[in-house]
Design a protein around this motif. Structure first.
Motif, PDB file in Angstrom:
ATOM      1  N   PHE A 180       0.790  -1.229   0.000  1.00  0.00           N
ATOM      2  CA  PHE A 180       0.000   0.000   0.000  1.00  0.00           C
ATOM      3  C   PHE A 180       0.829   1.290   0.000  1.00  0.00           C
ATOM      4  N   VAL A 181       2.051   1.241   0.531  1.00  0.00           N
ATOM      5  CA  VAL A 181       2.857   2.453   0.656  1.00  0.00           C
ATOM      6  C   VAL A 181       4.095   2.395  -0.234  1.00  0.00           C
ATOM      7  N   GLY A 182       4.779   1.263  -0.245  1.00  0.00           N
ATOM      8  CA  GLY A 182       5.974   1.113  -1.067  1.00  0.00           C
ATOM      9  C   GLY A 182       7.123   0.511  -0.285  1.00  0.00           C
ATOM     10  N   ASP A 183       8.323   0.653  -0.834  1.00  0.00           N
ATOM     11  CA  ASP A 183       9.522   0.062  -0.240  1.00  0.00           C
ATOM     12  C   ASP A 183       9.930   0.797   1.040  1.00  0.00           C
ATOM     13  N   ASP A 184      11.065   0.404   1.595  1.00  0.00           N
ATOM     14  CA  ASP A 184      11.537   0.993   2.852  1.00  0.00           C
ATOM     15  C   ASP A 184      11.688   2.511   2.753  1.00  0.00           C
ATOM     16  N   GLU A 185      12.197   2.992   1.646  1.00  0.00           N
ATOM     17  CA  GLU A 185      12.356   4.439   1.467  1.00  0.00           C
ATOM     18  C   GLU A 185      11.000   5.145   1.500  1.00  0.00           C
ATOM     19  N   LEU A 204      10.069   3.497  12.499  1.00  0.00           N
ATOM     20  CA  LEU A 204      10.439   4.679  11.725  1.00  0.00           C
ATOM     21  C   LEU A 204       9.858   5.889  12.447  1.00  0.00           C
ATOM     22  N   THR A 205      10.691   6.914  12.652  1.00  0.00           N
ATOM     23  CA  THR A 205      10.254   8.060  13.446  1.00  0.00           C
ATOM     24  C   THR A 205       9.864   9.236  12.563  1.00  0.00           C
ATOM     25  N   PRO A 206       9.143  10.197  13.139  1.00  0.00           N
ATOM     26  CA  PRO A 206       8.788  11.399  12.376  1.00  0.00           C
ATOM     27  C   PRO A 206      10.014  12.191  11.918  1.00  0.00           C
ATOM     28  N   ALA A 207      11.143  11.982  12.579  1.00  0.00           N
ATOM     29  CA  ALA A 207      12.383  12.665  12.188  1.00  0.00           C
ATOM     30  C   ALA A 207      13.137  11.926  11.089  1.00  0.00           C
ATOM     31  N   GLY A 208      12.644  10.754  10.703  1.00  0.00           N
ATOM     32  CA  GLY A 208      13.296   9.975   9.653  1.00  0.00           C
ATOM     33  C   GLY A 208      14.297   8.954  10.170  1.00  0.00           C
ATOM     34  N   ALA A 239      17.823  -7.339  20.884  1.00  0.00           N
ATOM     35  CA  ALA A 239      18.755  -6.548  20.085  1.00  0.00           C
ATOM     36  C   ALA A 239      18.020  -5.554  19.206  1.00  0.00           C
ATOM     37  N   VAL A 240      18.553  -4.359  19.134  1.00  0.00           N
ATOM     38  CA  VAL A 240      18.018  -3.307  18.269  1.00  0.00           C
ATOM     39  C   VAL A 240      19.198  -2.568  17.688  1.00  0.00           C
ATOM     40  N   SER A 241      19.158  -2.343  16.392  1.00  0.00           N
ATOM     41  CA  SER A 241      20.249  -1.587  15.779  1.00  0.00           C
ATOM     42  C   SER A 241      19.679  -0.336  15.134  1.00  0.00           C
ATOM     43  N   PRO A 242      20.015   0.842  15.698  1.00  0.00           N
ATOM     44  CA  PRO A 242      19.535   2.067  15.066  1.00  0.00           C
ATOM     45  C   PRO A 242      20.258   2.305  13.752  1.00  0.00           C
ATOM     46  N   GLN A 243      19.521   2.728  12.767  1.00  0.00           N
ATOM     47  CA  GLN A 243      20.116   3.023  11.468  1.00  0.00           C
ATOM     48  C   GLN A 243      19.546   4.341  10.983  1.00  0.00           C
ATOM     49  N   PRO A 244      20.391   5.227  10.505  1.00  0.00           N
ATOM     50  CA  PRO A 244      19.840   6.457   9.935  1.00  0.00           C
ATOM     51  C   PRO A 244      19.070   6.119   8.669  1.00  0.00           C
ATOM     52  N   ALA A 245      17.983   6.804   8.475  1.00  0.00           N
ATOM     53  CA  ALA A 245      17.207   6.598   7.251  1.00  0.00           C
ATOM     54  C   ALA A 245      17.990   7.187   6.081  1.00  0.00           C
ATOM     55  N   HIS A 246      17.845   6.605   4.944  1.00  0.00           N
ATOM     56  CA  HIS A 246      18.518   7.092   3.739  1.00  0.00           C
ATOM     57  C   HIS A 246      17.599   8.062   3.032  1.00  0.00           C
ATOM     58  N   SER A 247      18.132   9.188   2.640  1.00  0.00           N
ATOM     59  CA  SER A 247      17.326  10.117   1.867  1.00  0.00           C
ATOM     60  C   SER A 247      17.365   9.690   0.399  1.00  0.00           C
ATOM     61  N   GLN A 248      16.474  10.243  -0.364  1.00  0.00           N
ATOM     62  CA  GLN A 248      16.401   9.862  -1.768  1.00  0.00           C
ATOM     63  C   GLN A 248      17.725  10.127  -2.453  1.00  0.00           C
ATOM     64  N   GLY A 249      18.143   9.190  -3.260  1.00  0.00           N
ATOM     65  CA  GLY A 249      19.353   9.338  -4.035  1.00  0.00           C
ATOM     66  C   GLY A 249      20.609   8.785  -3.363  1.00  0.00           C
ATOM     67  N   GLU A 250      20.536   8.486  -2.075  1.00  0.00           N
ATOM     68  CA  GLU A 250      21.694   7.924  -1.393  1.00  0.00           C
ATOM     69  C   GLU A 250      21.801   6.432  -1.673  1.00  0.00           C
TER      70      GLU A 250
END
Length: 166
Positions: free
Chosen positions: A40-45, A70-74, A153-164
């Motif tokens: 309904f929404v798409g891939d991880d990005e 996924l947080t409101p801050a990305g 276990a939890v691994s924080p990962q920065p979200a990737h912006s478009q094009g990265e």
């Protein structure tokens, strides 16, 4: 102490992309299964974009493969599912959603609430039936205390912006 009310939406009840977008717009927190959200929404990005665009904490559950917050801050936080001998997975997603809501109501932050909910959902799979499998809070707490670390276990990962590149 006064708390801001939370609107938590279980997206598994949405019947299409439009309903999912409307639910995300109304929610402070939303929970949904990966297969449905991907459809309904798409891939991880796209999911990261939805969390940011709608300013919602979006928890994506994926059964024995774990969960993602996924947080409101990305920001993105991936968590593992606990390993159990599964007897019946009926109701595990509902257990996750209900436990997440209960932990938020207790004043727990979204990341800790998701960690706790993942343990509850895993434990719920060790008994037959949706209701009989639901663990008590004390059972989840005891499970967490018995582990070497204070939580799964939890691994924080920065979200990737478009094009990265990933």
């Amino acid at each position: 102490r006064p708390r801001r009310p939370h609107v938590v939406v279980d997206l598994d009840g949405c019947d299409g992309p439009e309903a999912t977008r409307a639910a995300l717009s109304a929610a402070d927190h939303a929970i949904g299964g990966r297969a449905q959200l991907t459809e309904f929404v798409g891939d991880d990005e796209a999911l990261v974009g939805a969390a940011v665009d709608h300013q919602v904490y979006l928890v994506v559950t994926d059964g024995p493969r774990g969960w993602t917050l996924l947080t409101p801050a990305g920001d993105r936080h991936d968590g593992e599912a606990i390993t159990v001998d599964t007897v019946d997975a009926t109701g595990a997603g509902d257990c996750f959603a209900g436990t997440y809501c209960a932990e938020l109501d207790r004043g727990t932050g979204p990341l800790e609430a998701a960690r706790f909910a993942a343990v509850a959902a895993g434990i719920s799979c060790t008994r037959p039936g949706a209701r009989d499998g639901m663990p008590r809070r004390e059972t989840v707490t005891a499970y967490l205390r018995a582990r070497s670390g204070p939580r799964p276990a939890v691994s924080p990962q920065p979200a990737h912006s478009q094009g990265e590149e990933r």
